[in-house]
Scaffold this motif. Structure first.
Motif, PDB file in Angstrom:
ATOM      1  N   LEU A 203       0.697  -1.084  -0.154  1.00 30.67           N
ATOM      2  CA  LEU A 203       0.012   0.206  -0.018  1.00 30.67           C
ATOM      3  C   LEU A 203       0.830   1.130  -0.046  1.00 30.67           C
ATOM      4  O   LEU A 203       1.890   1.403   0.562  1.00 30.67           O
ATOM      5  CB  LEU A 203      -0.741   0.003   1.107  1.00 30.67           C
ATOM      6  N   GLU A 205       1.393   5.526   0.859  1.00 30.38           N
ATOM      7  CA  GLU A 205       1.259   6.142   2.278  1.00 30.38           C
ATOM      8  C   GLU A 205      -0.329   6.926   2.285  1.00 30.38           C
ATOM      9  O   GLU A 205      -0.715   7.383   3.304  1.00 30.38           O
ATOM     10  CB  GLU A 205       2.173   7.353   2.311  1.00 30.38           C
ATOM     11  N   GLN A 207      -3.084   4.994   1.354  1.00 31.54           N
ATOM     12  CA  GLN A 207      -4.105   3.884   1.575  1.00 31.54           C
ATOM     13  C   GLN A 207      -3.874   3.197   2.884  1.00 31.54           C
ATOM     14  O   GLN A 207      -2.873   2.654   3.293  1.00 31.54           O
ATOM     15  CB  GLN A 207      -3.567   2.766   0.559  1.00 31.54           C
ATOM     16  N   ASN A 208      -4.894   3.380   3.664  1.00 35.86           N
ATOM     17  CA  ASN A 208      -4.936   2.940   5.057  1.00 35.86           C
ATOM     18  C   ASN A 208      -6.114   1.881   5.279  1.00 35.86           C
ATOM     19  O   ASN A 208      -7.144   2.125   4.613  1.00 35.86           O
ATOM     20  CB  ASN A 208      -4.949   4.011   6.069  1.00 35.86           C
ATOM     21  N   ARG A 230       0.260   1.851   7.889  1.00 29.89           N
ATOM     22  CA  ARG A 230      -1.080   1.745   7.154  1.00 29.89           C
ATOM     23  C   ARG A 230      -2.081   1.245   7.746  1.00 29.89           C
ATOM     24  O   ARG A 230      -3.194   0.891   7.325  1.00 29.89           O
ATOM     25  CB  ARG A 230      -0.557   0.660   5.843  1.00 29.89           C
TER      26      ARG A 230
END
Length: 294
Positions: A203, A205, A207-208, A230
């Motif tokens: 992912l 930075e 995309q959490n 994440r």
């Protein structure tokens, strides 16, 4: 979804209430509440009854943002109203972040797991979720035994859909449940963690995700996930444990908070007076909150 809401979910003490029984599990939830299947004829009547139960929980004085950070809703609950307001808006006014269950149920068992059925209407559902001011989503897979391919496929599918959900501006809860009765549960959880860490590393930075996991056999097994940049939060499902069992196991895992369903509502009954109902839900919330912050 705002940064303030993300910060709240990341840091606030409390837990997430899972109020997301779907068409398959709703009859069981209603029966536990004291409403048998012969008391309704259609699916619409069934969902009206479960909405009354959900509204009774959500409007209880004990169901407050002091101890509850978020609540997971089923699609039919999102589309219904409480006291003239759509359910998610009612929750937001109470300071509780609303999530939506988005999966369409489980596929048949293959390689000791149940993947999620294809979510062909996910884009349309996410559009409606945004229209209802939903903060995040939840989707569940099921792991029934140790199988490297099966566990790999579960995690890959979860993250593939998670990326689509993130693109829609929502925070996905990834839930690869490990059945509490499986053999080699400890070994399964070690591999599951490894697969999740790899997917997290893919992912960027922006995309959490959140993770909803079965309480691990080895206490602290998921501590590494809790501090991953994440991961907004790691929460635990009760997985068939009684509330006392789930709370005791949760207390052994520092930083892990609850996202209980059956363990939250197990003592609620339709024929309780409002005083009895409010006292019962207050006791449940208090015990789960304490287990989540211990």
């Amino acid at each position: 979804m705002s940064q303030e809401q993300i910060n709240k979910m990341h840091s606030q003490k409390g837990f997430i209430a899972a109020l997301d029984q779907s068409g398959g599990s709703t009859p069981k939830a209603l029966k536990a509440y004291g409403i048998d299947e012969d008391q309704y004829e259609t699916e619409e009547e069934m969902f009206d009854l479960v909405q009354e139960m959900r509204a009774r929980i959500i409007t209880s004085p004990a169901f407050s943002s002091e101890k509850i950070i978020g609540a997971i809703l089923f699609e039919a609950t999102m589309e219904r109203k409480i006291e003239g307001k759509y359910t998610a808006d009612f929750l937001l006014e109470k300071g509780i972040l609303p999530f939506l269950k988005v999966d369409s149920g489980l596929a048949e068992v293959e390689n000791n797991v149940q993947l999620m059925k294809p979510m062909d209407h996910l884009t349309e559902l996410l559009n409606r979720a945004n229209g209802h001011h939903i903060f995040g989503t939840k989707m569940r897979s099921n792991i029934l035994g140790y199988d490297e391919k099966g566990i790999h496929d579960v995690v890959v599918q979860q993250f593939d859909y998670a990326k689509q959900i993130i693109s829609a501006g929502l925070i996905p809860i990834i839930e690869p449940e490990v059945n509490i009765h499986v053999e080699n549960k400890e070994k399964i959880e070690a591999l599951l963690k490894k697969e999740i860490i790899f997917q997290l590393s893919q992912l960027d930075e922006n995309q959490n995700v959140m993770l909803k996991l079965t309480i691990p056999t080895i206490a602290g097994n998921y501590s590494e996930l809790m501090v991953h940049p994440r991961v907004v939060r790691v929460v635990a499902l009760s997985g068939g444990y009684s509330r006392d069992e789930a709370n005791a196991k949760l207390k052994e895992n520092k930083g892990l908070i609850a996202s209980f369903s059956r363990a939250l509502s197990q003592d609620l009954r339709v024929d309780q007076s409002e005083k009895e109902f409010d006292q019962t839900i207050a006791e449940a919330i208090d015990s789960i909150y304490i287990a989540s912050i211990t």
